[in-house]
Design an enzyme around this catalytic site. Structure first.
Site, PDB file in Angstrom:
ATOM      1  N   ILE A 151       0.823  -1.219   0.000  1.00 22.75           N
ATOM      2  CA  ILE A 151       0.000   0.000   0.000  1.00 22.75           C
ATOM      3  C   ILE A 151       0.854   1.266   0.000  1.00 22.75           C
ATOM      4  CG2 ILE A 151      -2.010  -1.054   1.103  1.00 22.75           C
ATOM      5  CD1 ILE A 151      -1.033   0.097   3.766  1.00 22.75           C
ATOM      6  N   GLY A 152       2.172   1.122  -0.095  1.00 23.22           N
ATOM      7  CA  GLY A 152       3.010   2.319  -0.116  1.00 23.22           C
ATOM      8  C   GLY A 152       4.427   2.005   0.307  1.00 23.22           C
ATOM      9  N   LYS A 154       5.404  -2.392   8.010  1.00 21.55           N
ATOM     10  CA  LYS A 154       6.509  -1.848   7.217  1.00 21.55           C
ATOM     11  C   LYS A 154       7.657  -2.843   7.246  1.00 21.55           C
ATOM     12  CE  LYS A 154       7.951   2.476   7.768  1.00 21.55           C
ATOM     13  NZ  LYS A 154       8.715   3.623   8.347  1.00 21.55           N
ATOM     14  N   ASP A 211      11.698  14.924   9.223  1.00 20.80           N
ATOM     15  CA  ASP A 211      11.228  14.618   7.859  1.00 20.80           C
ATOM     16  C   ASP A 211       9.719  14.842   7.766  1.00 20.80           C
ATOM     17  OD1 ASP A 211      11.269  13.927   5.228  1.00 20.80           O
ATOM     18  OD2 ASP A 211      11.484  11.777   5.547  1.00 20.80           O
TER      19      ASP A 211
END
Length: 962
Positions: free
Chosen positions: A676-677, A713, A816
């Site tokens: 998904i990313g 992740k 970030d």
């Protein structure tokens, strides 16, 4: 037997008395009932409305009921004496919906219809023309789109029409020429294009025309002279062109002519002098030529006259000398000539800004200017003005900007300037001023820019200049005849970013106290007589970008500072014996006694720690090799235990090996179909876990009760058989450490992690709307992210960062912040994610680090200082806010917003996402304040940025008050 006449009369009387009223009342009742039902039906289609409408607009559809409520008693509704609705005033009522279900035909007597400042969207229905008795219509400050219906020309009784601040497109309908009674036409701030229709000039009663901020093109017709009732004509910020018609002089009732920022050309017709009631004349930023109109101030009525940014030549109208009514006068950037002493000099009690810069005026500055007590901006730079500066200028207590630069002024700077307590910018450069710099200037505590360069100033630099300038960020005293030493007090100017003392006769050493100039970016000390070593304290100025010390008598090693080490030979040449920068042509420094005496010390503080680190790394490598070999022999996959936290994946709540196998199964060994990313250090997958894992979860962002959806992740590194690279491993555990410090609704929740020889991954709460970046890139999804949602996203990110900076110990800097690292849940609540580059700020530590972050979001000073501070996150947040409002990354716009000189040129309309309908008035006010806050976050000086705690509190106030 016949009926007598008396009996007939009696029957007729009874009929009139009882039967007729019943019939009439029955018809009226039916009509009022239809109005009642029509309004309730429309209310039912609205997505939102105010509490006043909720409580007063009855839901009882049975109008014959004994408990019925008449629409006449409802909020915003007024009726005539027969009970029929004639007025709907629902401005600022929180309405959200469309007009598509509004039954216009059921309100035949409506005369006043005001829906302004709501969130009405969609197009304007053609059925609106059925409101044949309508006199006043206001649809402004909504989200209406599409074209304006031609049928609106049938509203023959209309007197005022307001449709500004929407997203209307197309042309202005020529049918508007039929609105014979129209007095006010306001369709400003839309996307209308094409010419102004000729038919408008047939509306003889038209008094106010507001068509500004559209995309209208073509010339103004000569027929505009027919509008003899016109009082106000505002056409600014369009694409209109051609010359102005002489018929403008026929508009003898005109009070305001505002046509700035178009493409008009040619001369101004002298017939404009016939406009004897003119109070506003704004001609700025066109391509006009010729002379200014001479007789434009009649009976002291003219208040605003702006003609800057054209090609006007010749003298200023002499009538301005006695025009005491002036508020604003800007004629800069033309080719105007003449003696300002003859044109100006009287008292202007209301004038607050005058700008005559960059023309060819001569003459002298009149002392009478000191009596214009309301003057805030006085700009006459770039001319040929001579004489001295009158000390009376020091009486202008409200003055914030003074620019007399690039003229022929002589004499001394008046000591009375010390009374200008509101002064922010003082620009006197490029004149022939002499004498010393008055120490009284140190009283200007609000001063941000001081430029006295290119004069003939003598004596020393007053020490007092370094005492009170707490806000000064720019000081240029170059190209003068200043002598003696540099006052060490200048080291107290903590906000100073630029210091230029070049081309003077300064002597002595460079003050060690310059190490306190932590905001300094540019330093020029060239072409003086400075001597001695360059202080090693410059090592403590990591923000310094540019330095020029050429042509002095300096010698010895260069400081260990990036600006010096990367300096060109041109900025170092002309000194006695500088050394240390072989690359730029300097000789290598010889060993110094001081260095020899410190050899042992340096050995202990540098060499030994390096050896220790190397030893630790070798040990780690050895352990990893042993562990890898063991696992290969046994085939037994070992897991590092999850973070010991009270979540469903804590050590006490799960079997590590079983969970690992479950995630492999749920993602089919991390098949691309579940991707998904991607994040900073890996790829993100969606995984559905059995209900047994959700039982102990405090909150679920998932859907069905039988499964728990999480985001996994997986870290990317080499082959399956090798452990994490050092960088990935650092970021992996960095994220774990950072997120175990945090519990906040606007920060992604870490459920656990697994470090494994085959797969290492982090397990997060799942956010079904994905990243903010992906939402803004997709046009359809960006439209779903409406203004209210965007404001809420901004507030959420601010709250999360405020928590990280102010409520965790030690503070955490993300490093970030960007739209790709902001996740959205099902309610569009923002969560900060991807903490791989985050850093915990340690007290009593310099917190230096390598450059990190996403290009376009990194604070400029972070790129060269490598010092981690909360202000770097603040800058990134400012960029993110602009991107959320604009719908795409602002790019070079951030440079304009961070520069005080260019900031005023940027307005909210420049950064609104055009894919969304124009925000309603309430939201527009919020966005104006939010933009100002974002600009503060982008300040070029890190110390001038607000803290995220301040930002969070200000945002809460903005949203609560609007």
């Amino acid at each position: 037997m016949g009926t007598s006449n008396s009996e007939k009369i009696l029957v007729l009387s009874l009929f009139v008395l009882f039967v007729v009223p019943t019939i009439v009342d029955g018809d009226s009742t039916t009509s009022i009932y239809q109005e009642h039902v029509a309004l309730l039906k429309w209310k039912a289609t609205l997505e939102n409305y105010s509490a006043s409408i909720q409580t007063s607009w009855s839901n009882d559809n049975s109008y014959s009921s004994k408990n019925r409520t008449s629409p006449c008693t409802w909020f915003g509704v007024s009726c005539n004496k027969f009970g029929s609705v004639i007025e709907l005033n629902l401005t600022k009522s929180g309405l959200q919906g469309t007009l598509h279900e509004f039954l216009f035909s059921s309100l035949p007597n409506l005369r006043y219809f005001d829906l302004s400042t709501n969130s009405i969207s969609g197009t304007i229905p053609t059925q609106i023309s059925l409101l044949s008795k309508l006199i006043y219509l206001d649809l402004s400050f909504n989200n209406l789109r599409g074209s304006i219906p031609l049928e609106m020309g049938n509203l023959s009784r209309l007197v005022e029409l307001h449709m500004g601040y929407n997203n209307l497109r197309g042309h202005i309908p020529s049918t508007f020429g039929s609105l014979e009674k129209l007095k006010v036409l306001s369709i400003n701030q839309n996307h209308l294009s094409g010419p102004i229709p000729e038919t408008l000039y047939d509306i003889r009663n038209l008094s106010y025309i507001y068509l500004y901020r559209n995309r209208l093109s073509g010339p103004i017709s000569y027929n505009i002279g027919r509008l003899k009732s016109l009082v106000c004509l505002e056409l600014w910020e369009n694409q209109l062109n051609g010359t102005l018609p002489t018929s403008l002089g026929n508009l003898t009732k005109l009070e305001s002519l505002h046509i700035r920022d178009n493409n008009f050309s040619g001369p101004i017709p002298q017939s404009i002098q016939n406009l004897t009631k003119l109070t506003v004349l704004r001609l700025a930023r066109n391509q006009f030529t010729g002379y200014l109109p001479q007789n434009i101030c009649h009976n002291n009525l003219l208040q605003i006259f702006t003609a800057n940014g054209n090609y006007f030549e010749g003298p200023i109208p002499k009538v301005l000398r006695n025009c005491s009514s002036l508020y604003r006068l800007t004629l800069q950037e033309n080719h105007l000539t003449g003696n300002i002493s003859e044109v100006f000099g009287d008292i202007y009690p209301y004038l607050y800004i005058i700008n005559l810069g960059n023309n060819s005026f001569h003459g002298q500055i009149s002392p009478n200017w000191g009596r214009s007590k309301n003057l805030e901006s006085f700009y006459i730079g770039g001319n040929y003005i001579s004489g001295t500066i009158p000390p009376e200028i020091g009486n202008l207590s409200k003055l914030s900007g003074l620019d007399f630069s690039s003229n022929l002024l002589v004499g001394e700077i008046p000591k009375s300037f010390g009374k200008l307590s509101s002064l922010v910018n003082l620009l006197l450069y490029n004149n022939q001023l002499s004498g010393g710099i008055p120490s009284e200037l140190s009283l200007l505590t609000q001063l941000e820019s001081l430029d006295l360069s290119s004069n003939s100033l003598t004596k020393s630099i007053p020490r007092s200049l370094g005492l009170n300038f707490l806000k000064l960020h720019f000081m240029n005293l170059s190209h003068n005849r200043l002598s003696y030493g540099i006052p060490f007090e200048l080291g107290k100017l903590s906000q100073l970013s630029t210091l230029d003392l070049s081309y003077n006769y300064l002597i002595g050493n460079i003050p060690n106290e310059f190490s306190f100039l932590q905001s300094l970016l540019t330093l020029n000390l060239s072409h003086n007589n400075l001597s001695g070593y360059i202080p090693s304290t410059f090592d403590q100025l990591p923000g310094l970008l540019y330095v020029d010390i050429s042509y002095n008598e300096l010698w010895g090693p260069l400081p260990n500072n990036k600006a010096f080490l990367n300096a060109s030979i041109q900025s170092l040449e002309g000194n006695k014996g500088l050394c240390g920068n072989v690359i730029t042509g300097l000789q290598l420094c010889k060993s110094l006694p001081e260095l020899k005496r410190s050899d042992n010390f340096h050995f202990y503080i540098v060499v030994i720690p390096i050896l220790v680190v190397l030893l630790i790394v070798l040990c780690l490598v050895f352990v990893l090799i042993r562990r890898t070999g063991k696992n290969r022999e046994t085939g037994d996959d070992q897991e590092v235990e999850m973070v010991n936290q009270k979540s469903l994946f804590s050590v006490t709540n799960f079997d590590g090996k079983k969970l690992y196998e479950e995630i492999i199964r749920a993602t089919e060994d991390f098949d691309a179909a579940y991707c998904i990313g991607s994040g900073g250090i890996g790829t993100i997958y969606r995984a559905e876990l059995p209900s047994s894992y959700s039982s102990s979860s405090s909150s679920s962002s998932s859907s069905p009760s039988t499964t728990l959806v999480v985001a996994v992740k997986k870290l990317e590194y080499g082959s399956h058989a090798t452990p994490l690279t050092l960088l990935s491993q650092k970021e992996f555990f960095n994220e774990v450490i950072a997120l175990t410090h945090i519990r906040h609704r606007n920060i992604v929740k870490l459920h656990g992690f697994c470090s494994h020889l085959r797969h290492s991954f982090l397990i997060y709460e799942y956010h079904e709307k994905g990243s903010l970046s992906s939402k803004l890139r997709n046009d359809n999804e960006a439209r779903e992210l409406d203004w209210n949602k965007r404001v809420n996203v901004i507030r959420g990110v601010a709250n999360g960062l405020s928590y990280m900076h102010s409520e965790t110990f030690p503070p955490i800097v993300h490093r970030d912040i960007s739209t790709k690292n902001i996740l959205l849940d099902s309610n569009y609540e923002a969560c900060i994610s991807d903490f791989g580059t985050a850093k915990l700020l340690e007290q009593d530590s310099s917190n230096w680090t390598v450059l990190a972050g996403t290009f376009g979001y990194v604070a400029p000073e972070f790129a060269y200082t490598m010092k981690v501070t909360e202000s770097s996150d603040v800058y990134s947040f400012g960029v993110l806010v602009i991107e959320v409002i604009k719908g795409r990354h602002p790019g070079n716009l951030t440079l304009s917003l961070s520069s005080p000189a260019k900031r005023a040129e940027v307005v909210l309309e420049d950064v609104l996402d055009e894919r969304l309908q124009a925000p309603p008035k309430q939201t527009l006010d919020q966005l104006v304040h939010i933009l100002k806050l974002a600009v503060a976050c982008l300040h070029e000086n890190p110390q001038s940025r607000p803290t995220m705690k301040d930002v969070s509190q200000i945002l809460s106030t903005i949203i609560a008050n609007n």
